[in-house]
Design a protein around this motif. Structure first.
Motif: not given
Ligand code: HEM
Length: 500
Positions: A51, A480, A489-490
């Motif tokens: 996380t 992320g 994260d993406e």
């Protein structure tokens, strides 16, 4: 047999006792603390890094809302989270002599490329910082500006080939930033924009990731510092290190043999090597300090890794927010068009005149601070005004992400609102609550360079395109844990629409 088992059990018990021996560290010192549990300490997320670290610390920050500071334990290492702005000022500025180091890693002599400003401590850091500071004056940046423009032109051509399509803006901004920094830090025209798999960029990207093996290594060395020599914890592989040192060596030789002057960092570092200072600031250094090839290569390397990921991250978060806020984007485009028209072209002066751009970038850095927390290590025991003592070697965290998201300091913190940084509003920001570049003598040395690079990238894109959200645009973005910086994260997908 029984004896053998008893010895093993005894050793395990001793190991366990040693491991948890710091779990009451903060309680014993009267500092409010987050309970620690074997084996991870206060929160497994701070070790596993699955996380985003900013979210984990933020949860604790709110649980300790009335307290100016609180203690946590990571594995078995105690860390002090300092959250009150006045105490933050004490750590970063007022009592800097007690908190001069970051203490993030144990520097190994042979880990040559790590001997740079960010990681060096105490006596080595100070003269180097003094020597390198003049590298970033506005005069030097102005002289480098043509290099920025040359990269912006390639960036513009790449963007034209993507007109009316969906793009991963982080990837495109990353290519532009890497190109500018290659040009200014290494003096190389590598055309990273059209050759994104460039080796230097790959080394930089690797360096910013936190792979499992490095996490394990760092954790073990933090627990048992003596292990660093045995584990040979290198930050960069020997092969990559040789590549960077040879690159710098060849460039320096070429420059010295040809007499070519490019006004980039390498030129300035060669001057430092030859003269001991930059010559035009009239400052002679008290302590003799030899700029070896390795030391120069390490500084070029830190300029590269500290510069390309941070600036591209601000650029991509900014363009993402502009895609979601068409009104803000329209006002910014109007300012860009008018200022460039007034100045005749995109000049250094034109960028400095764009006030609204400055507000938009400042708000982006508030909502998405690239470095979610600052680190310091106490180098001399100190007693705080409250009477609490911080002992030598204590690791300190300044929770930048949480301060920037705290409604007490920034009302309605999820809202993207550049007006917070308007002339009339910015003076009411509580000092030491806005820290995208850190503060005090160890604040970011490349701030002006980073801001300039970020702004040139945004202006280059908005001169030709509007940005819009599309089906693939994630709202909101989730950060992320795999990167050392604040990163989604993406991929950050938006649509480029050619301006009519
Ligand atoms: C938007 C871009 C950038 C952001 C957000 C950023 C942010 C930061 C932050 C938060 C720190 C830690 C400050 C502290 O601990 O108080 C830092 C340190 C540093 N940054 Fe930057 N940075 C950026 C661009 C750059 C660039 C372009 C360079 C070099 C060309 C650079 C070089 C450094 C160095 C060398 C340090 C360590 C300074 C020291 O310890 O003396 N940064 N940066």
């Amino acid at each position: 047999m029984l004896f053998g088992v008893a010895i093993i059990v005894g050793l395990l018990w001793l190991f366990y006792k040693l491991w948890v021996s710091n779990y009451n560290y903060w309680k014993e010192r009267g500092i409010p603390s987050y309970p620690a549990e074997f084996p991870y300490g206060s929160d497994p997320n701070l070790v596993k890094l699955k996380t985003f670290q900013g979210y984990t610390i933020d949860k604790m920050y709110h649980e300790f809302s009335p307290h100016p500071l609180f203690g946590i334990v990571v594995l078995r290492k105690p860390l002090l989270v300092v959250k009150d702005p006045e105490l933050v000022q004490l750590v970063l500025t007022k009592e800097f002599s007690h908190f001069r180091e970051r203490g993030l890693i144990k520097l190994l002599k042979k880990d040559t490329l790590n001997h740079h400003l960010f990681h060096l401590g105490g006596e080595r850091w100070r003269p180097l910082r003094m020597k390198l500071t003049p590298t970033f004056t506005s005069g030097k940046l102005k002289a480098m500006f043509p290099l920025f423009i040359s990269c912006a032109e390639s960036f513009s051509s790449l963007l034209l080939s993507k007109a009316d399509s969906k793009v991963d803006i982080k990837e495109l901004a990353g290519r532009f930033s890497a190109d500018v920094i290659c040009s200014c830090a290494f003096g190389l025209d590598m055309d990273v924009i059209n050759h994104p798999d460039n080796k230097l960029r790959r080394i930089g990207i690797e360096r910013m990731k936190v792979p499992f093996f490095r996490k394990l290594n760092v954790a073990l060395v933090q627990l048992f510092p003596a292990l660093s020599t045995v584990l040979k914890t290198r930050s960069t592989s020997k092969e990559d290190e040789n590549y960077v040192i040879n690159l710098v060596k060849n460039i320096m030789e070429q420059r010295e043999n040809s007499g070519i002057v490019r006004n980039d960092f390498i030129d300035l570092l060669i001057q430092l090597k030859n003269k001991g200072n930059l010559g035009d600031d009239g400052h002679e250094f008290e302590e003799p300090f030899e700029m070896t090839l390795e030391l120069i290569a390490a500084q070029c390397f830190v300029f590269f890794i500290a510069g390309f990921e941070t600036s591209s991250s601000v650029q991509s978060f900014c363009l993402y927010e502009l895609a979601l806020h068409q009104d803000i984007q329209s006002r910014l485009i109007k300012e860009i068009d008018e200022t460039i028209e007034k100045n005749g072209s995109l000049t250094y002066k034109a960028i400095q005149e764009m006030e609204y751009l400055d507000m938009v970038v400042a708000e982006t850095s508030r909502k998405y601070p690239t470095i979610p927390s600052l680190n310091r290590q106490c180098t001399k025991t100190i007693t705080l005004p409250s009477g609490q003592k911080i002992e030598k070697d204590t690791a300190i965290i300044i929770p930048v992400w949480s301060l920037h998201q705290d409604p007490q300091y920034f009302p309605d913190p999820d809202k993207f609102n550049p007006e917070r940084f308007s002339q009339e509003n910015k003076d009411s920001i509580v000092p030491y609550t806005y820290l995208p570049f850190g503060e005090g003598p160890r604040m970011c040395i490349g701030m002006r360079f980073g801001l300039l690079q970020t702004k040139v990238g945004i202006v280059t894109l908005l001169r030709k395109f509007r940005v819009e959200p599309c089906e693939e645009t994630k709202i909101p973005l989730v950060m992320g844990g795999a990167s050392a910086t604040t990163a989604s994260d993406e991929p950050v997908i938006i649509k480029l629409v050619a301006r009519s």
